[in-house]
Design an enzyme around this catalytic site. Structure first.
Site, short mmCIF file in Angstrom:
data_model
loop_
_atom_site.label_atom_id
_atom_site.label_comp_id
_atom_site.label_asym_id
_atom_site.label_seq_id
_atom_site.Cartn_x
_atom_site.Cartn_y
_atom_site.Cartn_z
N THR A 78 8.42 -5.85 32.04
CA THR A 78 9.49 -5.63 32.97
C THR A 78 10.54 -6.78 32.51
O THR A 78 11.78 -6.63 32.69
CB THR A 78 9.22 -6.25 34.57
OG1 THR A 78 8.35 -5.09 35.04
CG2 THR A 78 10.46 -6.50 35.23
N GLY A 132 2.12 -8.83 36.02
CA GLY A 132 1.06 -7.99 35.48
C GLY A 132 -0.70 -8.57 35.52
O GLY A 132 -1.33 -7.88 35.96
N GLU A 133 -0.58 -9.22 34.47
CA GLU A 133 -1.87 -9.76 34.26
C GLU A 133 -2.29 -10.96 35.15
O GLU A 133 -3.47 -10.95 35.49
CB GLU A 133 -1.94 -10.41 32.79
CG GLU A 133 -1.95 -9.48 31.73
CD GLU A 133 -2.15 -9.89 30.32
OE1 GLU A 133 -2.82 -11.10 30.29
OE2 GLU A 133 -1.86 -9.44 29.40
#
Lengths: 160, 334
Positions: B91, B291-292
């Protein structure tokens, strides 16, 4: 080696194909007939991604020999939507954000459909039990459980 | 012998992207003859929603509805350069590149519209619905559909733009060793409650309460989806999943789902997600990378909760019954 003729109904349409003996239903559907909605995850019956419905029962197409399906009525995720209108389960999965990478989704939909066909108003525990043969990496399962419960409620409202 | 309850907390800072040798992503944007916009990327949508987010970013920048944007990803033979979809960078890096490309395309679009409307491009604005209007005189307008047709068939212009976002390589300072591995950080904190059976070593996670600070949530439902799934994945990594149970020895490592513990829908803890939005200075519309990091704080929180419950520190994952029982035995013999 001689090919074996096999003939069955797939999502309401008659299909006939010549296959090698020992071909799994999963490979026959994907490679011969061209229905790639069942996914090959583990090819040993442990992940549920290949689930299809054979004569009303949930089956693992990776462990089912295609030649045993002569005359059967088979439903896959490809057969869920009708004329561009999504099945209530598909609609509920979308609305609940119950899919991410999508690899487990066809198997989840098949397991959920068999549950709702047999048990239109399931408890949460019954949903969990019905999905327990299908594994998912992305969602944490909760959105899928909620989607199935939502689809059951929308079905019962439509029936009422 | 008893079931013992414990509670643990952990907090993390998580970098958005990485910086091992410069971290670039490129994007290209062009209009079709009918005024839809195509975003071309080499970044991958693997279910996290890259296509949706890039469509939103492009649409917002150009001033058209999101459904007027088509995103083509993941062909590294033909697409512009992207370092890849990893390190929570998609992103942030691709989004910034798309903004730059979309701004350039928007400028050409406004120039063509200005010629059609016989005004200055700087006097034009978009309505977000597919039209370009003269500021202060909205009755003078032209649809983006007609602008694209004009550009393609009359004026010989390509409504297109190039975007490149690069975090340059950061070298450590010689004196201090300090460096800048990332330009923005997401944050998260988890409180986990567990029950530990000190006879069998089994851990049951009762509740997982998470708060995530992820910059601006560009698509709140997709952010929630990512965080819910990530929180569960972290619990799975904390307690169950490993390919090397006796690392570094590969013996007894699972090779399929008969041997590799992959929890099903019956193994869910009660999970709570709270999102805080503190927009980043250099992110696209303030976004960071969720995300992670969404699967990180739960693991030390569970380890701390196990310590709180039975007083042993498990510093190797996953926290299996065997490891807990061995630690309890060592504790008893000390």
């Amino acid at each position: 080696m001689a090919k074996i003729p096999v003939q069955f109904m797939l999502n309401g349409a008659e299909k006939a194909e010549f296959i090698d003996s020992g071909t799994t239903l999963l490979n026959a559907l994907r490679d011969k007939i061209g229905d790639t909605s069942p996914k090959g995850g583990c090819h040993q019956g442990t992940c549920g991604a290949c689930s299809v419905i054979i004569d009303g029962e949930l089956r693992l197409s990776c462990l089912t020999l295609a030649e045993t399906c002569n005359g059967a009525a088979i439903t896959t995720t490809s057969g869920l939507s009708q004329g561009g209108v999504l099945h209530p389960l598909q609609r509920a999965f979308l609305d609940a954000f119950a899919t991410q990478c999508g690899f487990c989704t066809p198997g989840m939909l098949m397991a959920a459909k068999v549950l709702l066909d047999h048990t239109p108003d399931p408890s949460r525990d019954e949903v969990v039990e019905a999905l327990s043969g299908n594994i998912c990496r992305c969602t944490g399962y909760e959105p899928i459980i909620q989607a199935v419960l939502t689809a059951a409620r929308s079905n019962s409202q439509n029936a009422a | 012998m008893a079931i013992r309850r414990g509670r643990g907390v952990a907090a993390i800072n998580y970098p958005t992207g990485m910086n091992l040798g410069g971290d670039p992503t490129q994007a290209l944007v062009h209009s079709t003859p009918t005024g839809n916009f195509m975003v071309t990327l080499s970044s991958v949508d693997l279910g996290q929603g890259m296509k949706q987010i890039m469509a939103q970013i492009c649409a917002e920048t150009i001033g058209v509805p999101t459904d007027r944007v088509i995103v083509d990803t993941a062909d590294t033979d033909t697409g512009p350069h992207c370092m890849g979809t990893f390190a929570s960078r998609g992103t942030h890096r691709a989004g910034n590149a798309v903004i730059q490309a979309a701004r350039e395309a928007r400028q050409v679009m406004l120039e063509v519209a200005a010629e059609e409307l016989e005004v200055n491009a700087s006097d034009l604005e978009t309505d977000g619905q597919g039209n370009i209007l003269v500021k202060g005189a909205p009755q003078r307008s032209i649809s983006i559909f007609d602008v694209a047709l004009s550009a393609h068939f009359k004026r010989g212009r390509s409504i297109s733009g190039r975007g490149m976002f690069l975090i340059p390589r950061s070298y450590p300072e010689k004196e201090t060793g300090a460096m800048k591995p990332s330009t923005c950080y997401a944050h998260a904190c988890t409180v986990a409650e567990v029950e530990v059976d000190d006879e069998t070593g089994e851990v049951t996670v009762l509740t997982v309460r998470n708060v995530f600070e992820i910059g601006r949530a560009l698509n709140p439902k997709m952010v929630e989806q990512q965080l819910v799934g990530g929180s569960w994945m972290a619990i799975s990594h904390a307690l169950y999943e490993t390919t090397e149970p006796y690392y570094p020895d590969r013996d007894h490592g699972g090779t399929d789902f008969n041997q590799y513990l992959m929890p099903g829908p019956g193994d869910l803890a009660q999970t709570e997600i709270i999102v805080l939005e503190r927009p980043s200075a250099d992110g696209p519309f303030g976004a960071k990378g969720p995300g992670e990091m969404c699967a990180n704080p739960q693991i030390p929180a569970v380890a701390n909760a196990v310590f709180d419950a039975v007083g042993v520190r498990i510093d190797t994952l996953p926290i299996t019954p065997e490891r807990i029982l061995r630690a309890l035995k060592a504790q008893a013999s000390n």
